[in-house]
Every structure is written in structure tokens, then in C-alpha cells.
Scaffold this active site. Structure first.
Site, PDB file in Angstrom:
ATOM      1  CG  HIS A   1      -2.202   0.689   0.942  1.00  0.00           C
ATOM      2  ND1 HIS A   1      -2.258   1.764   0.295  1.00  0.00           N
ATOM      3  CD2 HIS A   1      -3.430   0.437   1.261  1.00  0.00           C
ATOM      4  CE1 HIS A   1      -3.670   2.134   0.226  1.00  0.00           C
ATOM      5  NE2 HIS A   1      -4.371   1.275   0.918  1.00  0.00           N
TER       6      HIS A   1
ATOM      7  CG  ASP B   1      -3.323   5.071  -2.712  1.00  0.00           C
ATOM      8  OD1 ASP B   1      -2.915   4.648  -1.876  1.00  0.00           O
ATOM      9  OD2 ASP B   1      -3.501   6.073  -3.188  1.00  0.00           O
TER      10      ASP B   1
END
Length: 544
Positions: free
Chosen positions: A511, A515
Site C-alpha cells: 500500500h 492505493d
């Protein structure tokens, strides 16, 4: 003029490195490519190879020192040259002189080893890869007294990634073996000597082994050759109360607190060796025999010992896998998305290829090959997943897809890299993938194919796994888990129930690098590509 050797700068943010081990000492003569020292950053370990020829004139720091990058750590040149100007951080010549003096007594002291015989050569444990510090000697293919030629296999060994056979580079008789099967041996350490019978092998004894120990090994192994036909003793040989054991066995017994008299000898000529001590250390202790009265009232002994267990040391490769997985989960913000797709199209297409393989002259093509092909095309549109995150702040985007293919091997999980998968046809991917996986399983994979991956695919579908959370292989930013085929139902055009074959895909990603929305778009595009595979394949310049 003396030449300074500086601590390298490994990465933009690295300010200092730990000098972990000197591979040379003052007075040694080195050539270009020789390893001078080992060092490590907070991420990796490295070996520094000399960029010049010359004699080591001074060492400016000690093992374990944290050295600022681009600081002089030693000096090379011609004996007698002044190195005072090269002392780092304003240090005086005394620093250099002091370190030189520390080494001089060793150099000038009488050597315990004999002179190097002209007709014998030591055989070193090879260094397979820059970061490899030791190897496991798995099997001796020769014994003392054997006559070998160039190209004959002397022993087999393994690193944490692969296994190898060492082929002799010299001819002669095997005079001594310095280590046993199963030993972890530092690289560039003598493991045996090949030469002329009668030569003094003490010169080649590894560091820490005395001349007496070297001679003891020779005596032991010679006795083995001479008495090869004699039965092996099943218990320690004792003469006037003395128990015969190898130096390594004695050292281990002292360390573990094992009484050598309790060990069963399996070594040559009834000698206790290291593995005998290890066996004795975990063997149950003998207990006193119960009295006749106690025997009458004691309950019957159970047929099964419910408390029995066995301890085994983890293999090198298992330790590396454990270290990498812990590092991956503790340093990344990992997240997993799941999606399923309709496999009807690719299953029909694969059946067509299978039925016409001879006519089309095609290799065997698996579902995994098809998924790798699709992945290699879709990843080109998602650069954040076809990338490496370096030092937590630098993204390295790859121009081509270097696909890591997770492979289950007898030694543990290996991930060989299929370089340039996006440039290959489906047939080329099938052939090359099979070759890489086969080499990994057989322990013949070259170390160069175990690095450089930009993305990884892990297929556990053959074991019936419906969904799982794959762990990202750092410094990569993503990994795709491929699951089993399942029969599901959906509504047809007229509302009827229609069965179809589905497959679940599990994407784990970093992450920090991307995203959830772009990760989801990647999975959506991959799903659409696979559900329309035959059409997309024919539109590709490099198809079947």
C-alpha cells in the site's frame, strides 16, 4: 604511490556501513577482484572486491566498526610506502602503525603450519554469489586415498538457494578431508587437499585447526582406507580408558556438556564424530532398574510414548524464507484484494491447443502458463505493480515484465525469474517456465535467476485452495495468488441457471507503492483479459 580503499556508498540514504569481516591482513598481496572485506548496511550485506593490485599496507578500522561511507578503510601499494596521508578523519600515523604492529607478531611468529608443498593443492569451498558466506557440504564423492583427475566430482554442496557439485581443478590423490558431511563451511575455506602421497598437509589446515588436528584427520582417514573392509565399531573404542573422538566432536561435547562415554561411535575406525555427540545430546538418559517389588505394583508400560518428540535444525533455505517473510510483513503495508473470473474461454482454448498440439507443433501449455501470459501483458499498463520499492522511498519501474514464478521444491520455496515475459509467446513462456521450475526443483538453478523479479505469481490451485493471502516478495510491490478451479452457477439470458467454471485470484500489494483503487483496476483489467483470452491472444503480436 599508496592507493586508498574507501567504504562504498550503497544507496542514496546510506550514511555509514558496518565493516563485518576483514578478508585480508597487513602484508597480504592482492589482485583486482580479490575480496578485501565484507560490510553491511541496514538492508543488505556485501563483499568489497579490490579495484587495484598491490600489498595491503594498513587497515584503518577494525571488524565491527561503523564506518562513514567514502571513508578510507585501508591502503594498498608497494611495501614501505608512507600511508600517513591516507589516515581517515585526521587520525595520526600511529593509528596505522598500531594496527600494523598488531598484525606483525602474527606474521613474524613461528608458524605452526608447515611449508606449502609444491605437489599438493588445497580445495576451497566455492563462493556462490556475493552475499553467500558459507555453504553446507552435503556429500563427499571421494575418500582419502582416491586418485582424482580434473573434472572429477569431489563433493556436493548447497547454498540457501541451490545445490552444486564441485569438480576438481587438479589431479592427484585425496590426502585429507577437513570437514564432514553436513558441516556448514565458510566460503574460501579449505575442505580437502589433493596432491602427492606423503606431502605434509598441515599448511592447508583451516583456520582454528592445529597441525596436530590436521595430522589426526589424516591418520583417521588413512586408517579408514586401510581398514575399509573391517566392520564398523558400534561403540567407542577405548584403550586404557581413553576414548577416541575427532577434535570437532570433543569441542561439541564440551559445549553441550555431553559425556563422550555415552556416545555411540559411527566414525572411521570406531571414532566418535560430531554427529554422534549430537545424537547423544538428545538421547534419553538411562534410569535405574526398578526393584522386583516396584515391578509388581507398577502399572503396565504404555505401548506409545505420548511425550516423544524430535528436534531438527531448520535448513538454511528455511531460515532465509522465514527471514524474508517476516521482513516483508513487518516493513510493508500489505493488503489483499480478491476477484474471480469465468474460466470457460481459457479452458476451451486450452482444450483446443491440447487436441491440436501435434498439428500445431506446440509444447504442453498449462493454465498457469496462460495466466502468466495474461499477467505479462496487463502489468505493462500498471507500472506501480511492475516495480520495486527501494529503501522505502524510491520506485524502480521496469520496462519489461520479469515474472517471478513461485516454485515448491524439496528444499523449500524458490522463486525463479522469467525475464522479459512480456516479449515471449505463449509457447515460449510454457517452455522456459518448465525449464526454470525443473532446475529449481533439481537444485540446478543458477543464482542469477533468483533475483531481478518485478512481480510474482504463486499458484496453489492444484492443491484445491479456494482463496489465500500471498505475501509480497520484497522489494517487489505485488504478488498474484492463483487458486483452484470451481464450478459455480449464474443466470442465463432467459433466466435459466447456467453452470460455469470459475477461478479466484488474490492480489497482495504494498500500500506504500499504490492505493486500493489502482490495485482494483488492475484486477478488473486482468479479469476481462482472461475472460476474453483467445481474442486478446490473437490480437497480440507474439501470440501462440
Amino acid at each position: 604511490m599508496a592507493i586508498p580503499v574507501t567504504m562504498p556508498k550503497q544507496g542514496i540514504t546510506v550514511e555509514s556501513c558496518i565493516l563485518t569481516k576483514w578478508a585480508v591482513k597487513v602484508g597480504d598481496t592482492v589482485k583486482k577482484g580479490d575480496v578485501l572485506f565484507s560490510y553491511e548496511t541496514d538492508k543488505s550485506a556485501f563483499d568489497y572486491q579490490s579495484e587495484a593490485d598491490g600489498e595491503v599496507l594498513a587497515l584503518f578500522c577494525e571488524e565491527g566498526d561503523e564506518v562513514p561511507v567514502l571513508t578510507n578503510v585501508c591502503a594498498l601499494g608497494t611495501k614501505g610506502e608512507d600511508v600517513s596521508a591516507l589516515s581517515p578523519n585526521g587520525s595520526t600515523v600511529a593509528v596505522s602503525v598500531q594496527l600494523v604492529e598488531q598484525v606483525k607478531p602474527v606474521e613474524s611468529a613461528p608458524k605452526a603450519k608447515g611449508e606449502k608443498p609444491a605437489t599438493s593443492e588445497g580445495v576451497l569451498m566455492p563462493k556462490q554469489g556475493i552475499t553467500v558466506e558459507s555453504c553446507i557440504l552435503t556429500k563427499w564423492q571421494v575418500k582419502v586415498g582416491d586418485v582424482v583427475k580434473k573434472g572429477d566430482v569431489l563433493f556436493s554442496y548447497e547454498t540457501d538457494k541451490a545445490s552444486f557439485d564441485y569438480q576438481s581443478e587438479v589431479e592427484g590423490e585425496v590426502l585429507v578431508l577437513f570437514c564432514e558431511e553436513g558441516d556448514e563451511v565458510p566460503v574460501l575455506t579449505n575442505v580437502c587437499v589433493v596432491g602427492k602421497k606423503g606431502d605434509d598437509v598441515s599448511y592447508f589446515a583451516p583456520e582454528g585447526a592445529s597441525v596436530a588436528q590436521a595430522q589426526e584427520v589424516v591418520a583417521t582417514t588413512t586408517a579408514t582406507v586401510q581398514q575399509a573392509s573391517a566392520p564398523v565399531e558400534s561403540a567407542p573404542v577405548q584403550t586404557d580408558g581413553k576414548i577416541f573422538a575427532s577434535p570437532r566432536a570433543k569441542h561439541l561435547a564440551e559445549k553441550l556438556g555431553v559425556d563422550l562415554a555415552s556416545a555411540t561411535a559411527t566414525g572411521p575406525n570406531g571414532r566418535i564424530i560430531e554427529r554422534d555427540v549430537r545424537t547423544a545430546s538428545v538421547a534419553p538418559k538411562a534410569t535405574a532398574q526398578p526393584t522386583a517389588q516396584a515391578q509388581q505394583v507398577a502399572p503396565a508400560k504404555a505401548d506409545v510414548d505420548v511425550h516423544a518428540y524430535k528436534d531438527e535444525k531448520m535448513s538454511n533455505i528455511r531460515k532465509v524464507i522465514a527471514k524474508n517473510m517476516v521482513a516483508s510483513l513487518s516493513t510493508m503495508a500489505q493488503l489483499t484484494h480478491n476477484i474471480s473470473f469465468d474460466c470457460t474461454n481459457i479452458m476451451e482454448f486450452r482444450k483446443y491447443l491440447k487436441d491440436n498440439a501435434e498439428k500445431l507443433q506446440l509444447p504442453s501449455i498449462t493454465v498457469n502458463n496462460i495466466i502468466v501470459f495474461a499477467l505479462s501483458r496487463v502489468l505493462k499498463n500498471h507500472k506501480d505493480l511492475n516495480a520495486n520499492l527501494i529503501n522505502g522511498d524510491t520506485m524502480r519501474y521496469f520496462e519489461h515484465v520479469n515474472m517471478g514464478i513461485a516454485t515448491d521444491t524439496p528444499r523449500g520455496l524458490l522463486v525463479p525469474t522469467l525475464f522479459g515475459a512480456d516479449t515471449m509467446s505463449l509457447s515460449e513462456i510454457a517452455v522456459k517456465s518448465k525449464q526454470l521450475s525443473g532446475d529449481a526443483i533439481n537444485g540446478k538453478l543458477s543464482p542469477e535467476f533468483l533475483t531481478g523479479g518485478s512481480f510474482t505469481v504463486s499458484n496453489v490451485g492444484t492443491m484445491g485452495i479456494e482463496s489465500f493471502t500471498p505475501v509480497v516478495n520484497p522489494p517487489q510491490t505485488g504478488i498474484l495468488g492463483v487458486c483452484t478451479l470451481e464450478t459455480r452457477v449464474k443466470l442465463g439470458k432467459n433466466g435459466e441457471v447456467v453452470p460455469y467454471t470459475a477461478m479466484n485470484l488474490s492480489l497482495s500489494y504494498d500500500h506504500r507503492a499504490l492505493d486500493g483503487a489502482p490495485a482494483s483496476r488492475f484486477l478488473k483489467e486482468l479479469k476481462e483479459y482472461l475472460e476474453n483470452f483467445s481474442f486478446n491472444l490473437m490480437a497480440d503480436a507474439k501470440c501462440i
